[in-house]
Design a protein around this motif. Structure first.
Motif, mmCIF file in Angstrom:
data_model
loop_
_atom_site.group_PDB
_atom_site.id
_atom_site.type_symbol
_atom_site.label_atom_id
_atom_site.label_comp_id
_atom_site.label_asym_id
_atom_site.label_seq_id
_atom_site.Cartn_x
_atom_site.Cartn_y
_atom_site.Cartn_z
ATOM 1 N N ASP A 298 42.005 37.786 15.251
ATOM 2 C CA ASP A 298 41.852 39.267 15.904
ATOM 3 C C ASP A 298 40.293 39.478 16.114
ATOM 4 O OD1 ASP A 298 43.587 41.382 16.046
ATOM 5 O OD2 ASP A 298 41.971 42.500 14.766
ATOM 6 N N ASN A 299 39.549 38.565 15.610
ATOM 7 C CA ASN A 299 38.085 38.447 16.221
ATOM 8 C C ASN A 299 37.952 38.031 17.276
ATOM 9 O OD1 ASN A 299 35.166 38.230 15.729
ATOM 10 N ND2 ASN A 299 35.561 35.969 16.009
ATOM 11 N N TRP A 300 38.811 37.190 17.885
ATOM 12 C CA TRP A 300 38.822 36.764 19.407
ATOM 13 C C TRP A 300 39.305 37.697 20.301
ATOM 14 C CZ3 TRP A 300 34.790 34.463 20.757
ATOM 15 C CH2 TRP A 300 34.065 33.684 19.655
ATOM 16 N N ARG A 301 40.665 38.216 19.694
ATOM 17 C CA ARG A 301 41.529 39.322 20.506
ATOM 18 C C ARG A 301 40.461 40.450 20.876
ATOM 19 N NH1 ARG A 301 43.291 44.177 19.672
ATOM 20 N NH2 ARG A 301 42.656 44.164 17.376
ATOM 21 N N VAL A 302 39.598 40.947 19.947
ATOM 22 C CA VAL A 302 38.843 42.125 20.536
ATOM 23 C C VAL A 302 37.529 41.516 21.342
ATOM 24 C CG1 VAL A 302 39.551 43.666 18.806
ATOM 25 C CG2 VAL A 302 37.435 42.216 18.469
ATOM 26 N N ARG A 303 37.119 40.357 21.137
ATOM 27 C CA ARG A 303 36.035 39.993 21.988
ATOM 28 C C ARG A 303 36.649 39.601 23.326
ATOM 29 N NH1 ARG A 303 34.262 40.286 17.400
ATOM 30 N NH2 ARG A 303 32.320 39.905 16.813
ATOM 31 N N LEU A 304 37.629 39.045 23.697
ATOM 32 C CA LEU A 304 38.446 38.864 24.765
ATOM 33 C C LEU A 304 38.390 40.071 25.656
ATOM 34 C CD1 LEU A 304 39.678 37.125 27.053
ATOM 35 C CD2 LEU A 304 41.845 37.094 25.896
ATOM 36 N N LYS A 305 39.016 41.245 24.851
ATOM 37 C CA LYS A 305 39.188 42.491 25.428
ATOM 38 C C LYS A 305 38.128 43.182 25.973
ATOM 39 C CE LYS A 305 41.741 46.807 24.372
ATOM 40 N NZ LYS A 305 42.397 47.375 23.543
ATOM 41 N N GLU A 306 36.953 42.936 25.201
ATOM 42 C CA GLU A 306 35.462 43.651 25.431
ATOM 43 C C GLU A 306 35.046 42.777 26.493
ATOM 44 O OE1 GLU A 306 32.484 46.329 23.670
ATOM 45 O OE2 GLU A 306 34.642 46.105 23.451
ATOM 46 N N ALA A 307 35.187 41.595 26.541
ATOM 47 C CA ALA A 307 34.473 40.761 27.855
ATOM 48 C C ALA A 307 35.316 41.281 28.864
ATOM 49 C CB ALA A 307 34.712 39.274 27.643
ATOM 50 N N ARG A 308 36.300 41.467 28.874
ATOM 51 C CA ARG A 308 37.139 42.108 30.165
ATOM 52 C C ARG A 308 36.730 43.366 30.656
ATOM 53 N NH1 ARG A 308 43.161 40.014 28.321
ATOM 54 N NH2 ARG A 308 43.061 37.748 29.413
ATOM 55 N N LEU A 309 36.512 44.159 29.643
ATOM 56 C CA LEU A 309 35.919 45.592 29.834
ATOM 57 C C LEU A 309 34.449 45.439 30.633
ATOM 58 C CD1 LEU A 309 37.141 47.680 26.650
ATOM 59 C CD2 LEU A 309 37.995 47.922 28.942
ATOM 60 N N MET A 310 33.734 44.462 29.892
ATOM 61 C CA MET A 310 32.057 44.291 30.666
ATOM 62 C C MET A 310 32.378 44.100 31.891
ATOM 63 S SD MET A 310 29.114 42.377 28.990
ATOM 64 C CE MET A 310 28.433 41.091 29.947
ATOM 65 N N ALA A 311 33.181 42.929 32.272
ATOM 66 C CA ALA A 311 33.535 42.406 33.300
ATOM 67 C C ALA A 311 34.036 43.461 34.449
ATOM 68 C CB ALA A 311 34.417 41.290 33.503
ATOM 69 N N GLU A 312 34.834 44.366 34.153
ATOM 70 C CA GLU A 312 35.266 45.373 34.940
ATOM 71 C C GLU A 312 34.119 46.473 35.195
ATOM 72 O OE1 GLU A 312 38.625 47.336 33.001
ATOM 73 O OE2 GLU A 312 39.814 45.340 32.963
ATOM 74 N N THR A 313 33.335 46.708 34.376
ATOM 75 C CA THR A 313 32.217 47.792 34.437
ATOM 76 C C THR A 313 31.255 46.864 35.562
ATOM 77 O OG1 THR A 313 32.574 48.465 32.377
ATOM 78 C CG2 THR A 313 30.560 49.068 33.216
#
Length: 139
Positions: free
Chosen positions: A75-90
């Motif tokens: 789950d640690n990596w699930r949220v990190r992947l999701k946050e990375a995608r949000l940062m890239a989108e931003t």
């Protein structure tokens, strides 16, 4: 953001320091990880804009669940992947060039968190090298 000498960022499974401009930080992401919720970091708009002037590639291996997992490590990596995608989108929304590459999306499997130590590390190095050349940063 602290140096004008950075030509690009290549991050292998980044786990901390996902930054967003003030006023655009997503809500904390709950996780069963022992590290607790993942929280984006607010930075000034002027600092964030510096990230829009360099290409950024964030690479993640596989075995990362799409849905919440009771297993903290996953789950640690699930949220990190999701946050990375949000940062890239931003970054991209602000005119930058950021990409998150989840290796299973391009048919590359068998990677742990230590992509540079895995048996297919030469394949990972080739992917990185191709990106560097594509961005005109070397050859």
């Amino acid at each position: 953001m602290k140096s004008a000498n950075i030509k690009a960022i290549i991050a292998l499974e980044p786990g901390v320091g996902f930054v967003f401009p003030e006023g655009e930080v997503p809500p904390p992401m709950e996780s069963s990880s022992p590290f607790g919720p993942l929280k984006g970091v607010a930075v000034s708009r002027s600092d964030f804009e510096k990230l829009t002037h360099i290409p950024i590639l964030m690479i993640f291996g596989d075995h990362i669940p799409e849905n919440p997992s009771p297993h903290g490590g996953e789950d640690n990596w699930r949220v990190r992947l999701k946050e990375a995608r949000l940062m890239a989108e931003t970054i991209n929304r602000h005119g930058g060039d950021a990409k998150v590459l989840h290796l299973p999306d391009i048919g590359v499997y068998g990677n742990t968190h230590f992509l540079f130590e895995d048996k297919n590390n030469e394949e990972i190095a080739d992917i990185i090298d191709q990106w560097i050349v594509k961005k005109g940063l070397g050859g």
